[in-house]
Design a protein around this motif. Sequence first.
Motif, PDB file in Angstrom:
ATOM      1  N   THR A 290      49.566  44.182  38.375  1.00 14.43           N
ATOM      2  CA  THR A 290      48.751  44.936  37.444  1.00 14.43           C
ATOM      3  C   THR A 290      47.844  45.850  38.260  1.00 14.43           C
ATOM      4  O   THR A 290      47.334  45.454  39.298  1.00 14.43           O
ATOM      5  N   THR A 291      47.627  47.057  37.805  1.00 14.85           N
ATOM      6  CA  THR A 291      46.870  48.027  38.580  1.00 14.85           C
ATOM      7  C   THR A 291      45.524  47.478  39.024  1.00 14.85           C
ATOM      8  O   THR A 291      44.718  47.040  38.211  1.00 14.85           O
ATOM      9  N   GLY A 292      45.310  47.485  40.336  1.00  8.57           N
ATOM     10  CA  GLY A 292      44.028  47.077  40.883  1.00  8.57           C
ATOM     11  C   GLY A 292      43.747  45.591  40.813  1.00  8.57           C
ATOM     12  O   GLY A 292      42.628  45.166  41.038  1.00  8.57           O
ATOM     13  N   THR A 293      44.741  44.753  40.472  1.00  9.63           N
ATOM     14  CA  THR A 293      44.491  43.333  40.257  1.00  9.63           C
ATOM     15  C   THR A 293      45.339  42.484  41.191  1.00  9.63           C
ATOM     16  O   THR A 293      46.535  42.680  41.312  1.00  9.63           O
ATOM     17  N   PHE A 294      44.688  41.524  41.823  1.00  5.85           N
ATOM     18  CA  PHE A 294      45.394  40.527  42.605  1.00  5.85           C
ATOM     19  C   PHE A 294      45.096  39.159  42.002  1.00  5.85           C
ATOM     20  O   PHE A 294      44.103  38.973  41.300  1.00  5.85           O
ATOM     21  N   SER A 295      45.952  38.204  42.262  1.00  6.91           N
ATOM     22  CA  SER A 295      45.802  36.882  41.668  1.00  6.91           C
ATOM     23  C   SER A 295      45.977  35.816  42.737  1.00  6.91           C
ATOM     24  O   SER A 295      46.272  36.106  43.895  1.00  6.91           O
ATOM     25  N   SER A 296      45.806  34.545  42.323  1.00  6.32           N
ATOM     26  CA  SER A 296      45.973  33.445  43.272  1.00  6.32           C
ATOM     27  C   SER A 296      47.410  33.365  43.769  1.00  6.32           C
ATOM     28  O   SER A 296      47.658  32.950  44.903  1.00  6.32           O
ATOM     29  N   SER A 297      48.371  33.789  42.940  1.00  2.00           N
ATOM     30  CA  SER A 297      49.770  33.765  43.372  1.00  2.00           C
ATOM     31  C   SER A 297      50.109  34.959  44.249  1.00  2.00           C
ATOM     32  O   SER A 297      51.060  34.928  45.014  1.00  2.00           O
ATOM     33  N   ASN A 298      49.338  36.020  44.155  1.00  2.00           N
ATOM     34  CA  ASN A 298      49.502  37.171  45.039  1.00  2.00           C
ATOM     35  C   ASN A 298      48.115  37.693  45.407  1.00  2.00           C
ATOM     36  O   ASN A 298      47.572  38.569  44.744  1.00  2.00           O
ATOM     37  N   PRO A 299      47.522  37.130  46.468  1.00  7.76           N
ATOM     38  CA  PRO A 299      46.151  37.502  46.819  1.00  7.76           C
ATOM     39  C   PRO A 299      46.016  38.843  47.521  1.00  7.76           C
ATOM     40  O   PRO A 299      44.913  39.278  47.824  1.00  7.76           O
ATOM     41  N   GLY A 300      47.143  39.525  47.761  1.00  9.92           N
ATOM     42  CA  GLY A 300      47.083  40.748  48.543  1.00  9.92           C
ATOM     43  C   GLY A 300      47.014  40.420  50.024  1.00  9.92           C
ATOM     44  O   GLY A 300      46.698  39.304  50.423  1.00  9.92           O
ATOM     45  N   SER A 301      47.319  41.395  50.845  1.00 10.51           N
ATOM     46  CA  SER A 301      47.304  41.175  52.290  1.00 10.51           C
ATOM     47  C   SER A 301      45.888  41.301  52.839  1.00 10.51           C
ATOM     48  O   SER A 301      45.030  41.983  52.265  1.00 10.51           O
ATOM     49  N   ARG A 302      45.662  40.642  53.974  1.00  8.59           N
ATOM     50  CA  ARG A 302      44.368  40.698  54.644  1.00  8.59           C
ATOM     51  C   ARG A 302      44.556  41.075  56.107  1.00  8.59           C
ATOM     52  O   ARG A 302      45.571  40.760  56.714  1.00  8.59           O
ATOM     53  N   VAL A 303      43.535  41.719  56.639  1.00  8.00           N
ATOM     54  CA  VAL A 303      43.462  42.028  58.067  1.00  8.00           C
ATOM     55  C   VAL A 303      42.128  41.495  58.561  1.00  8.00           C
ATOM     56  O   VAL A 303      41.069  41.905  58.068  1.00  8.00           O
ATOM     57  N   TYR A 304      42.171  40.569  59.517  1.00  2.87           N
ATOM     58  CA  TYR A 304      40.944  40.028  60.102  1.00  2.87           C
ATOM     59  C   TYR A 304      40.707  40.655  61.465  1.00  2.87           C
ATOM     60  O   TYR A 304      41.586  40.622  62.333  1.00  2.87           O
TER      61      TYR A 304
END
Length: 363
Positions: A290-304
């Motif tokens: 969904t536009t602009g939305t992430f969820s627990s099943s797809n948290p989006g990628s992270r860069v640390y």
Amino acid sequence: MATVRSRTEALDSLAVSTWRHMKQRIADQVFNEVVFFAYLKSKGRLQTYQGGKYIETPVSYAENDTVGWISEQDAVNINDIDPLTTAEYDWRYLVASVTRSQIEEQKNRGKMQIINLLKHKMEVAQNSLVKEIESRLYASADTNSKMMEGLQHLVRDDPTTSTTVGKINQSTYSWWRNKTLNYGAASNGFGDDAIAAANVFGAAHASGPDKGIVALRETKDNCSKSLGNERPDIILTDYNIYRAYNASIDDHLRIITQKVGDLSFQTLTFEGLPILPSDNCPQDTTSSLTTGTFSSSNPGSRVYMLDTDHIYAYYDPGMYFDMTEWKPVPNQLKRAAQIVTAMNMIACSRRSSAVIYNCFTST
């Protein structure tokens, strides 16, 4: 008259002796196989801490305001300052059980057969410990306060919420906040709140380089504004981001051979910072967002982006991969022992580490 040990007691003793011979090698392998911990170890950041209710670490939060220029007639500023406070982290206890049954012992009656059986069970425990530690490394805060501090707790997506890290509230003290960038927010000009090909990590940016590189550069520069020489020295991310970055610099690849303890491997770099990818780092997993939305099943990628001069893994040498006594399992023909380690990962400064979150790599 000497007491003759039973076969069970003899096997208990043999199992403990076998573990003692394997313990240091397995402990080394557990931390070497989790590459980030191997990196910490190579920098002297895997350290011992003996006992105590908490793991305490000094935190520098202010500069010395007595520094200045004077003339011959000026009085020297001798104000007493205390630029240090203390962060306190709870001990966390990692445990793995090893069991053996009388039936297994009956089928493996020779001494070497028993030793090989025990070695196999302990190596399985080792692999499970490696998996658990790496999984926990990228995990969020543990609401039950039992697990090792993960990066989502030490380097938080929102460092302004009323949350304690090391028993210091980050919302109260601005100097105790890591840097952060929400890649998916329109205000940052990267994701524009639209899951579209024009906004993925690696898409073209108006300023020239692709959006991912601009986000990395801005975040790194933001981290380097801290006191002294505090700045990130390593990047952790998932394979989606790693591949996107690889593709974006394909014409001028920056590959180095990274030396971590006794290990050497080739990896990409960003402005001198090695990039280590992991399957356990949260990542963008679907194209049907969904536009602009992430969820627990797809948290989006992270860069640390991490300043490992101020991140440590501590363990208590008095409880470091130690095996307990073997105990009977109720109502079963089995005996069990536990391998226990007291440890935790801590930060003594957060302002020079950062996370870029809500990154998407596909549409």
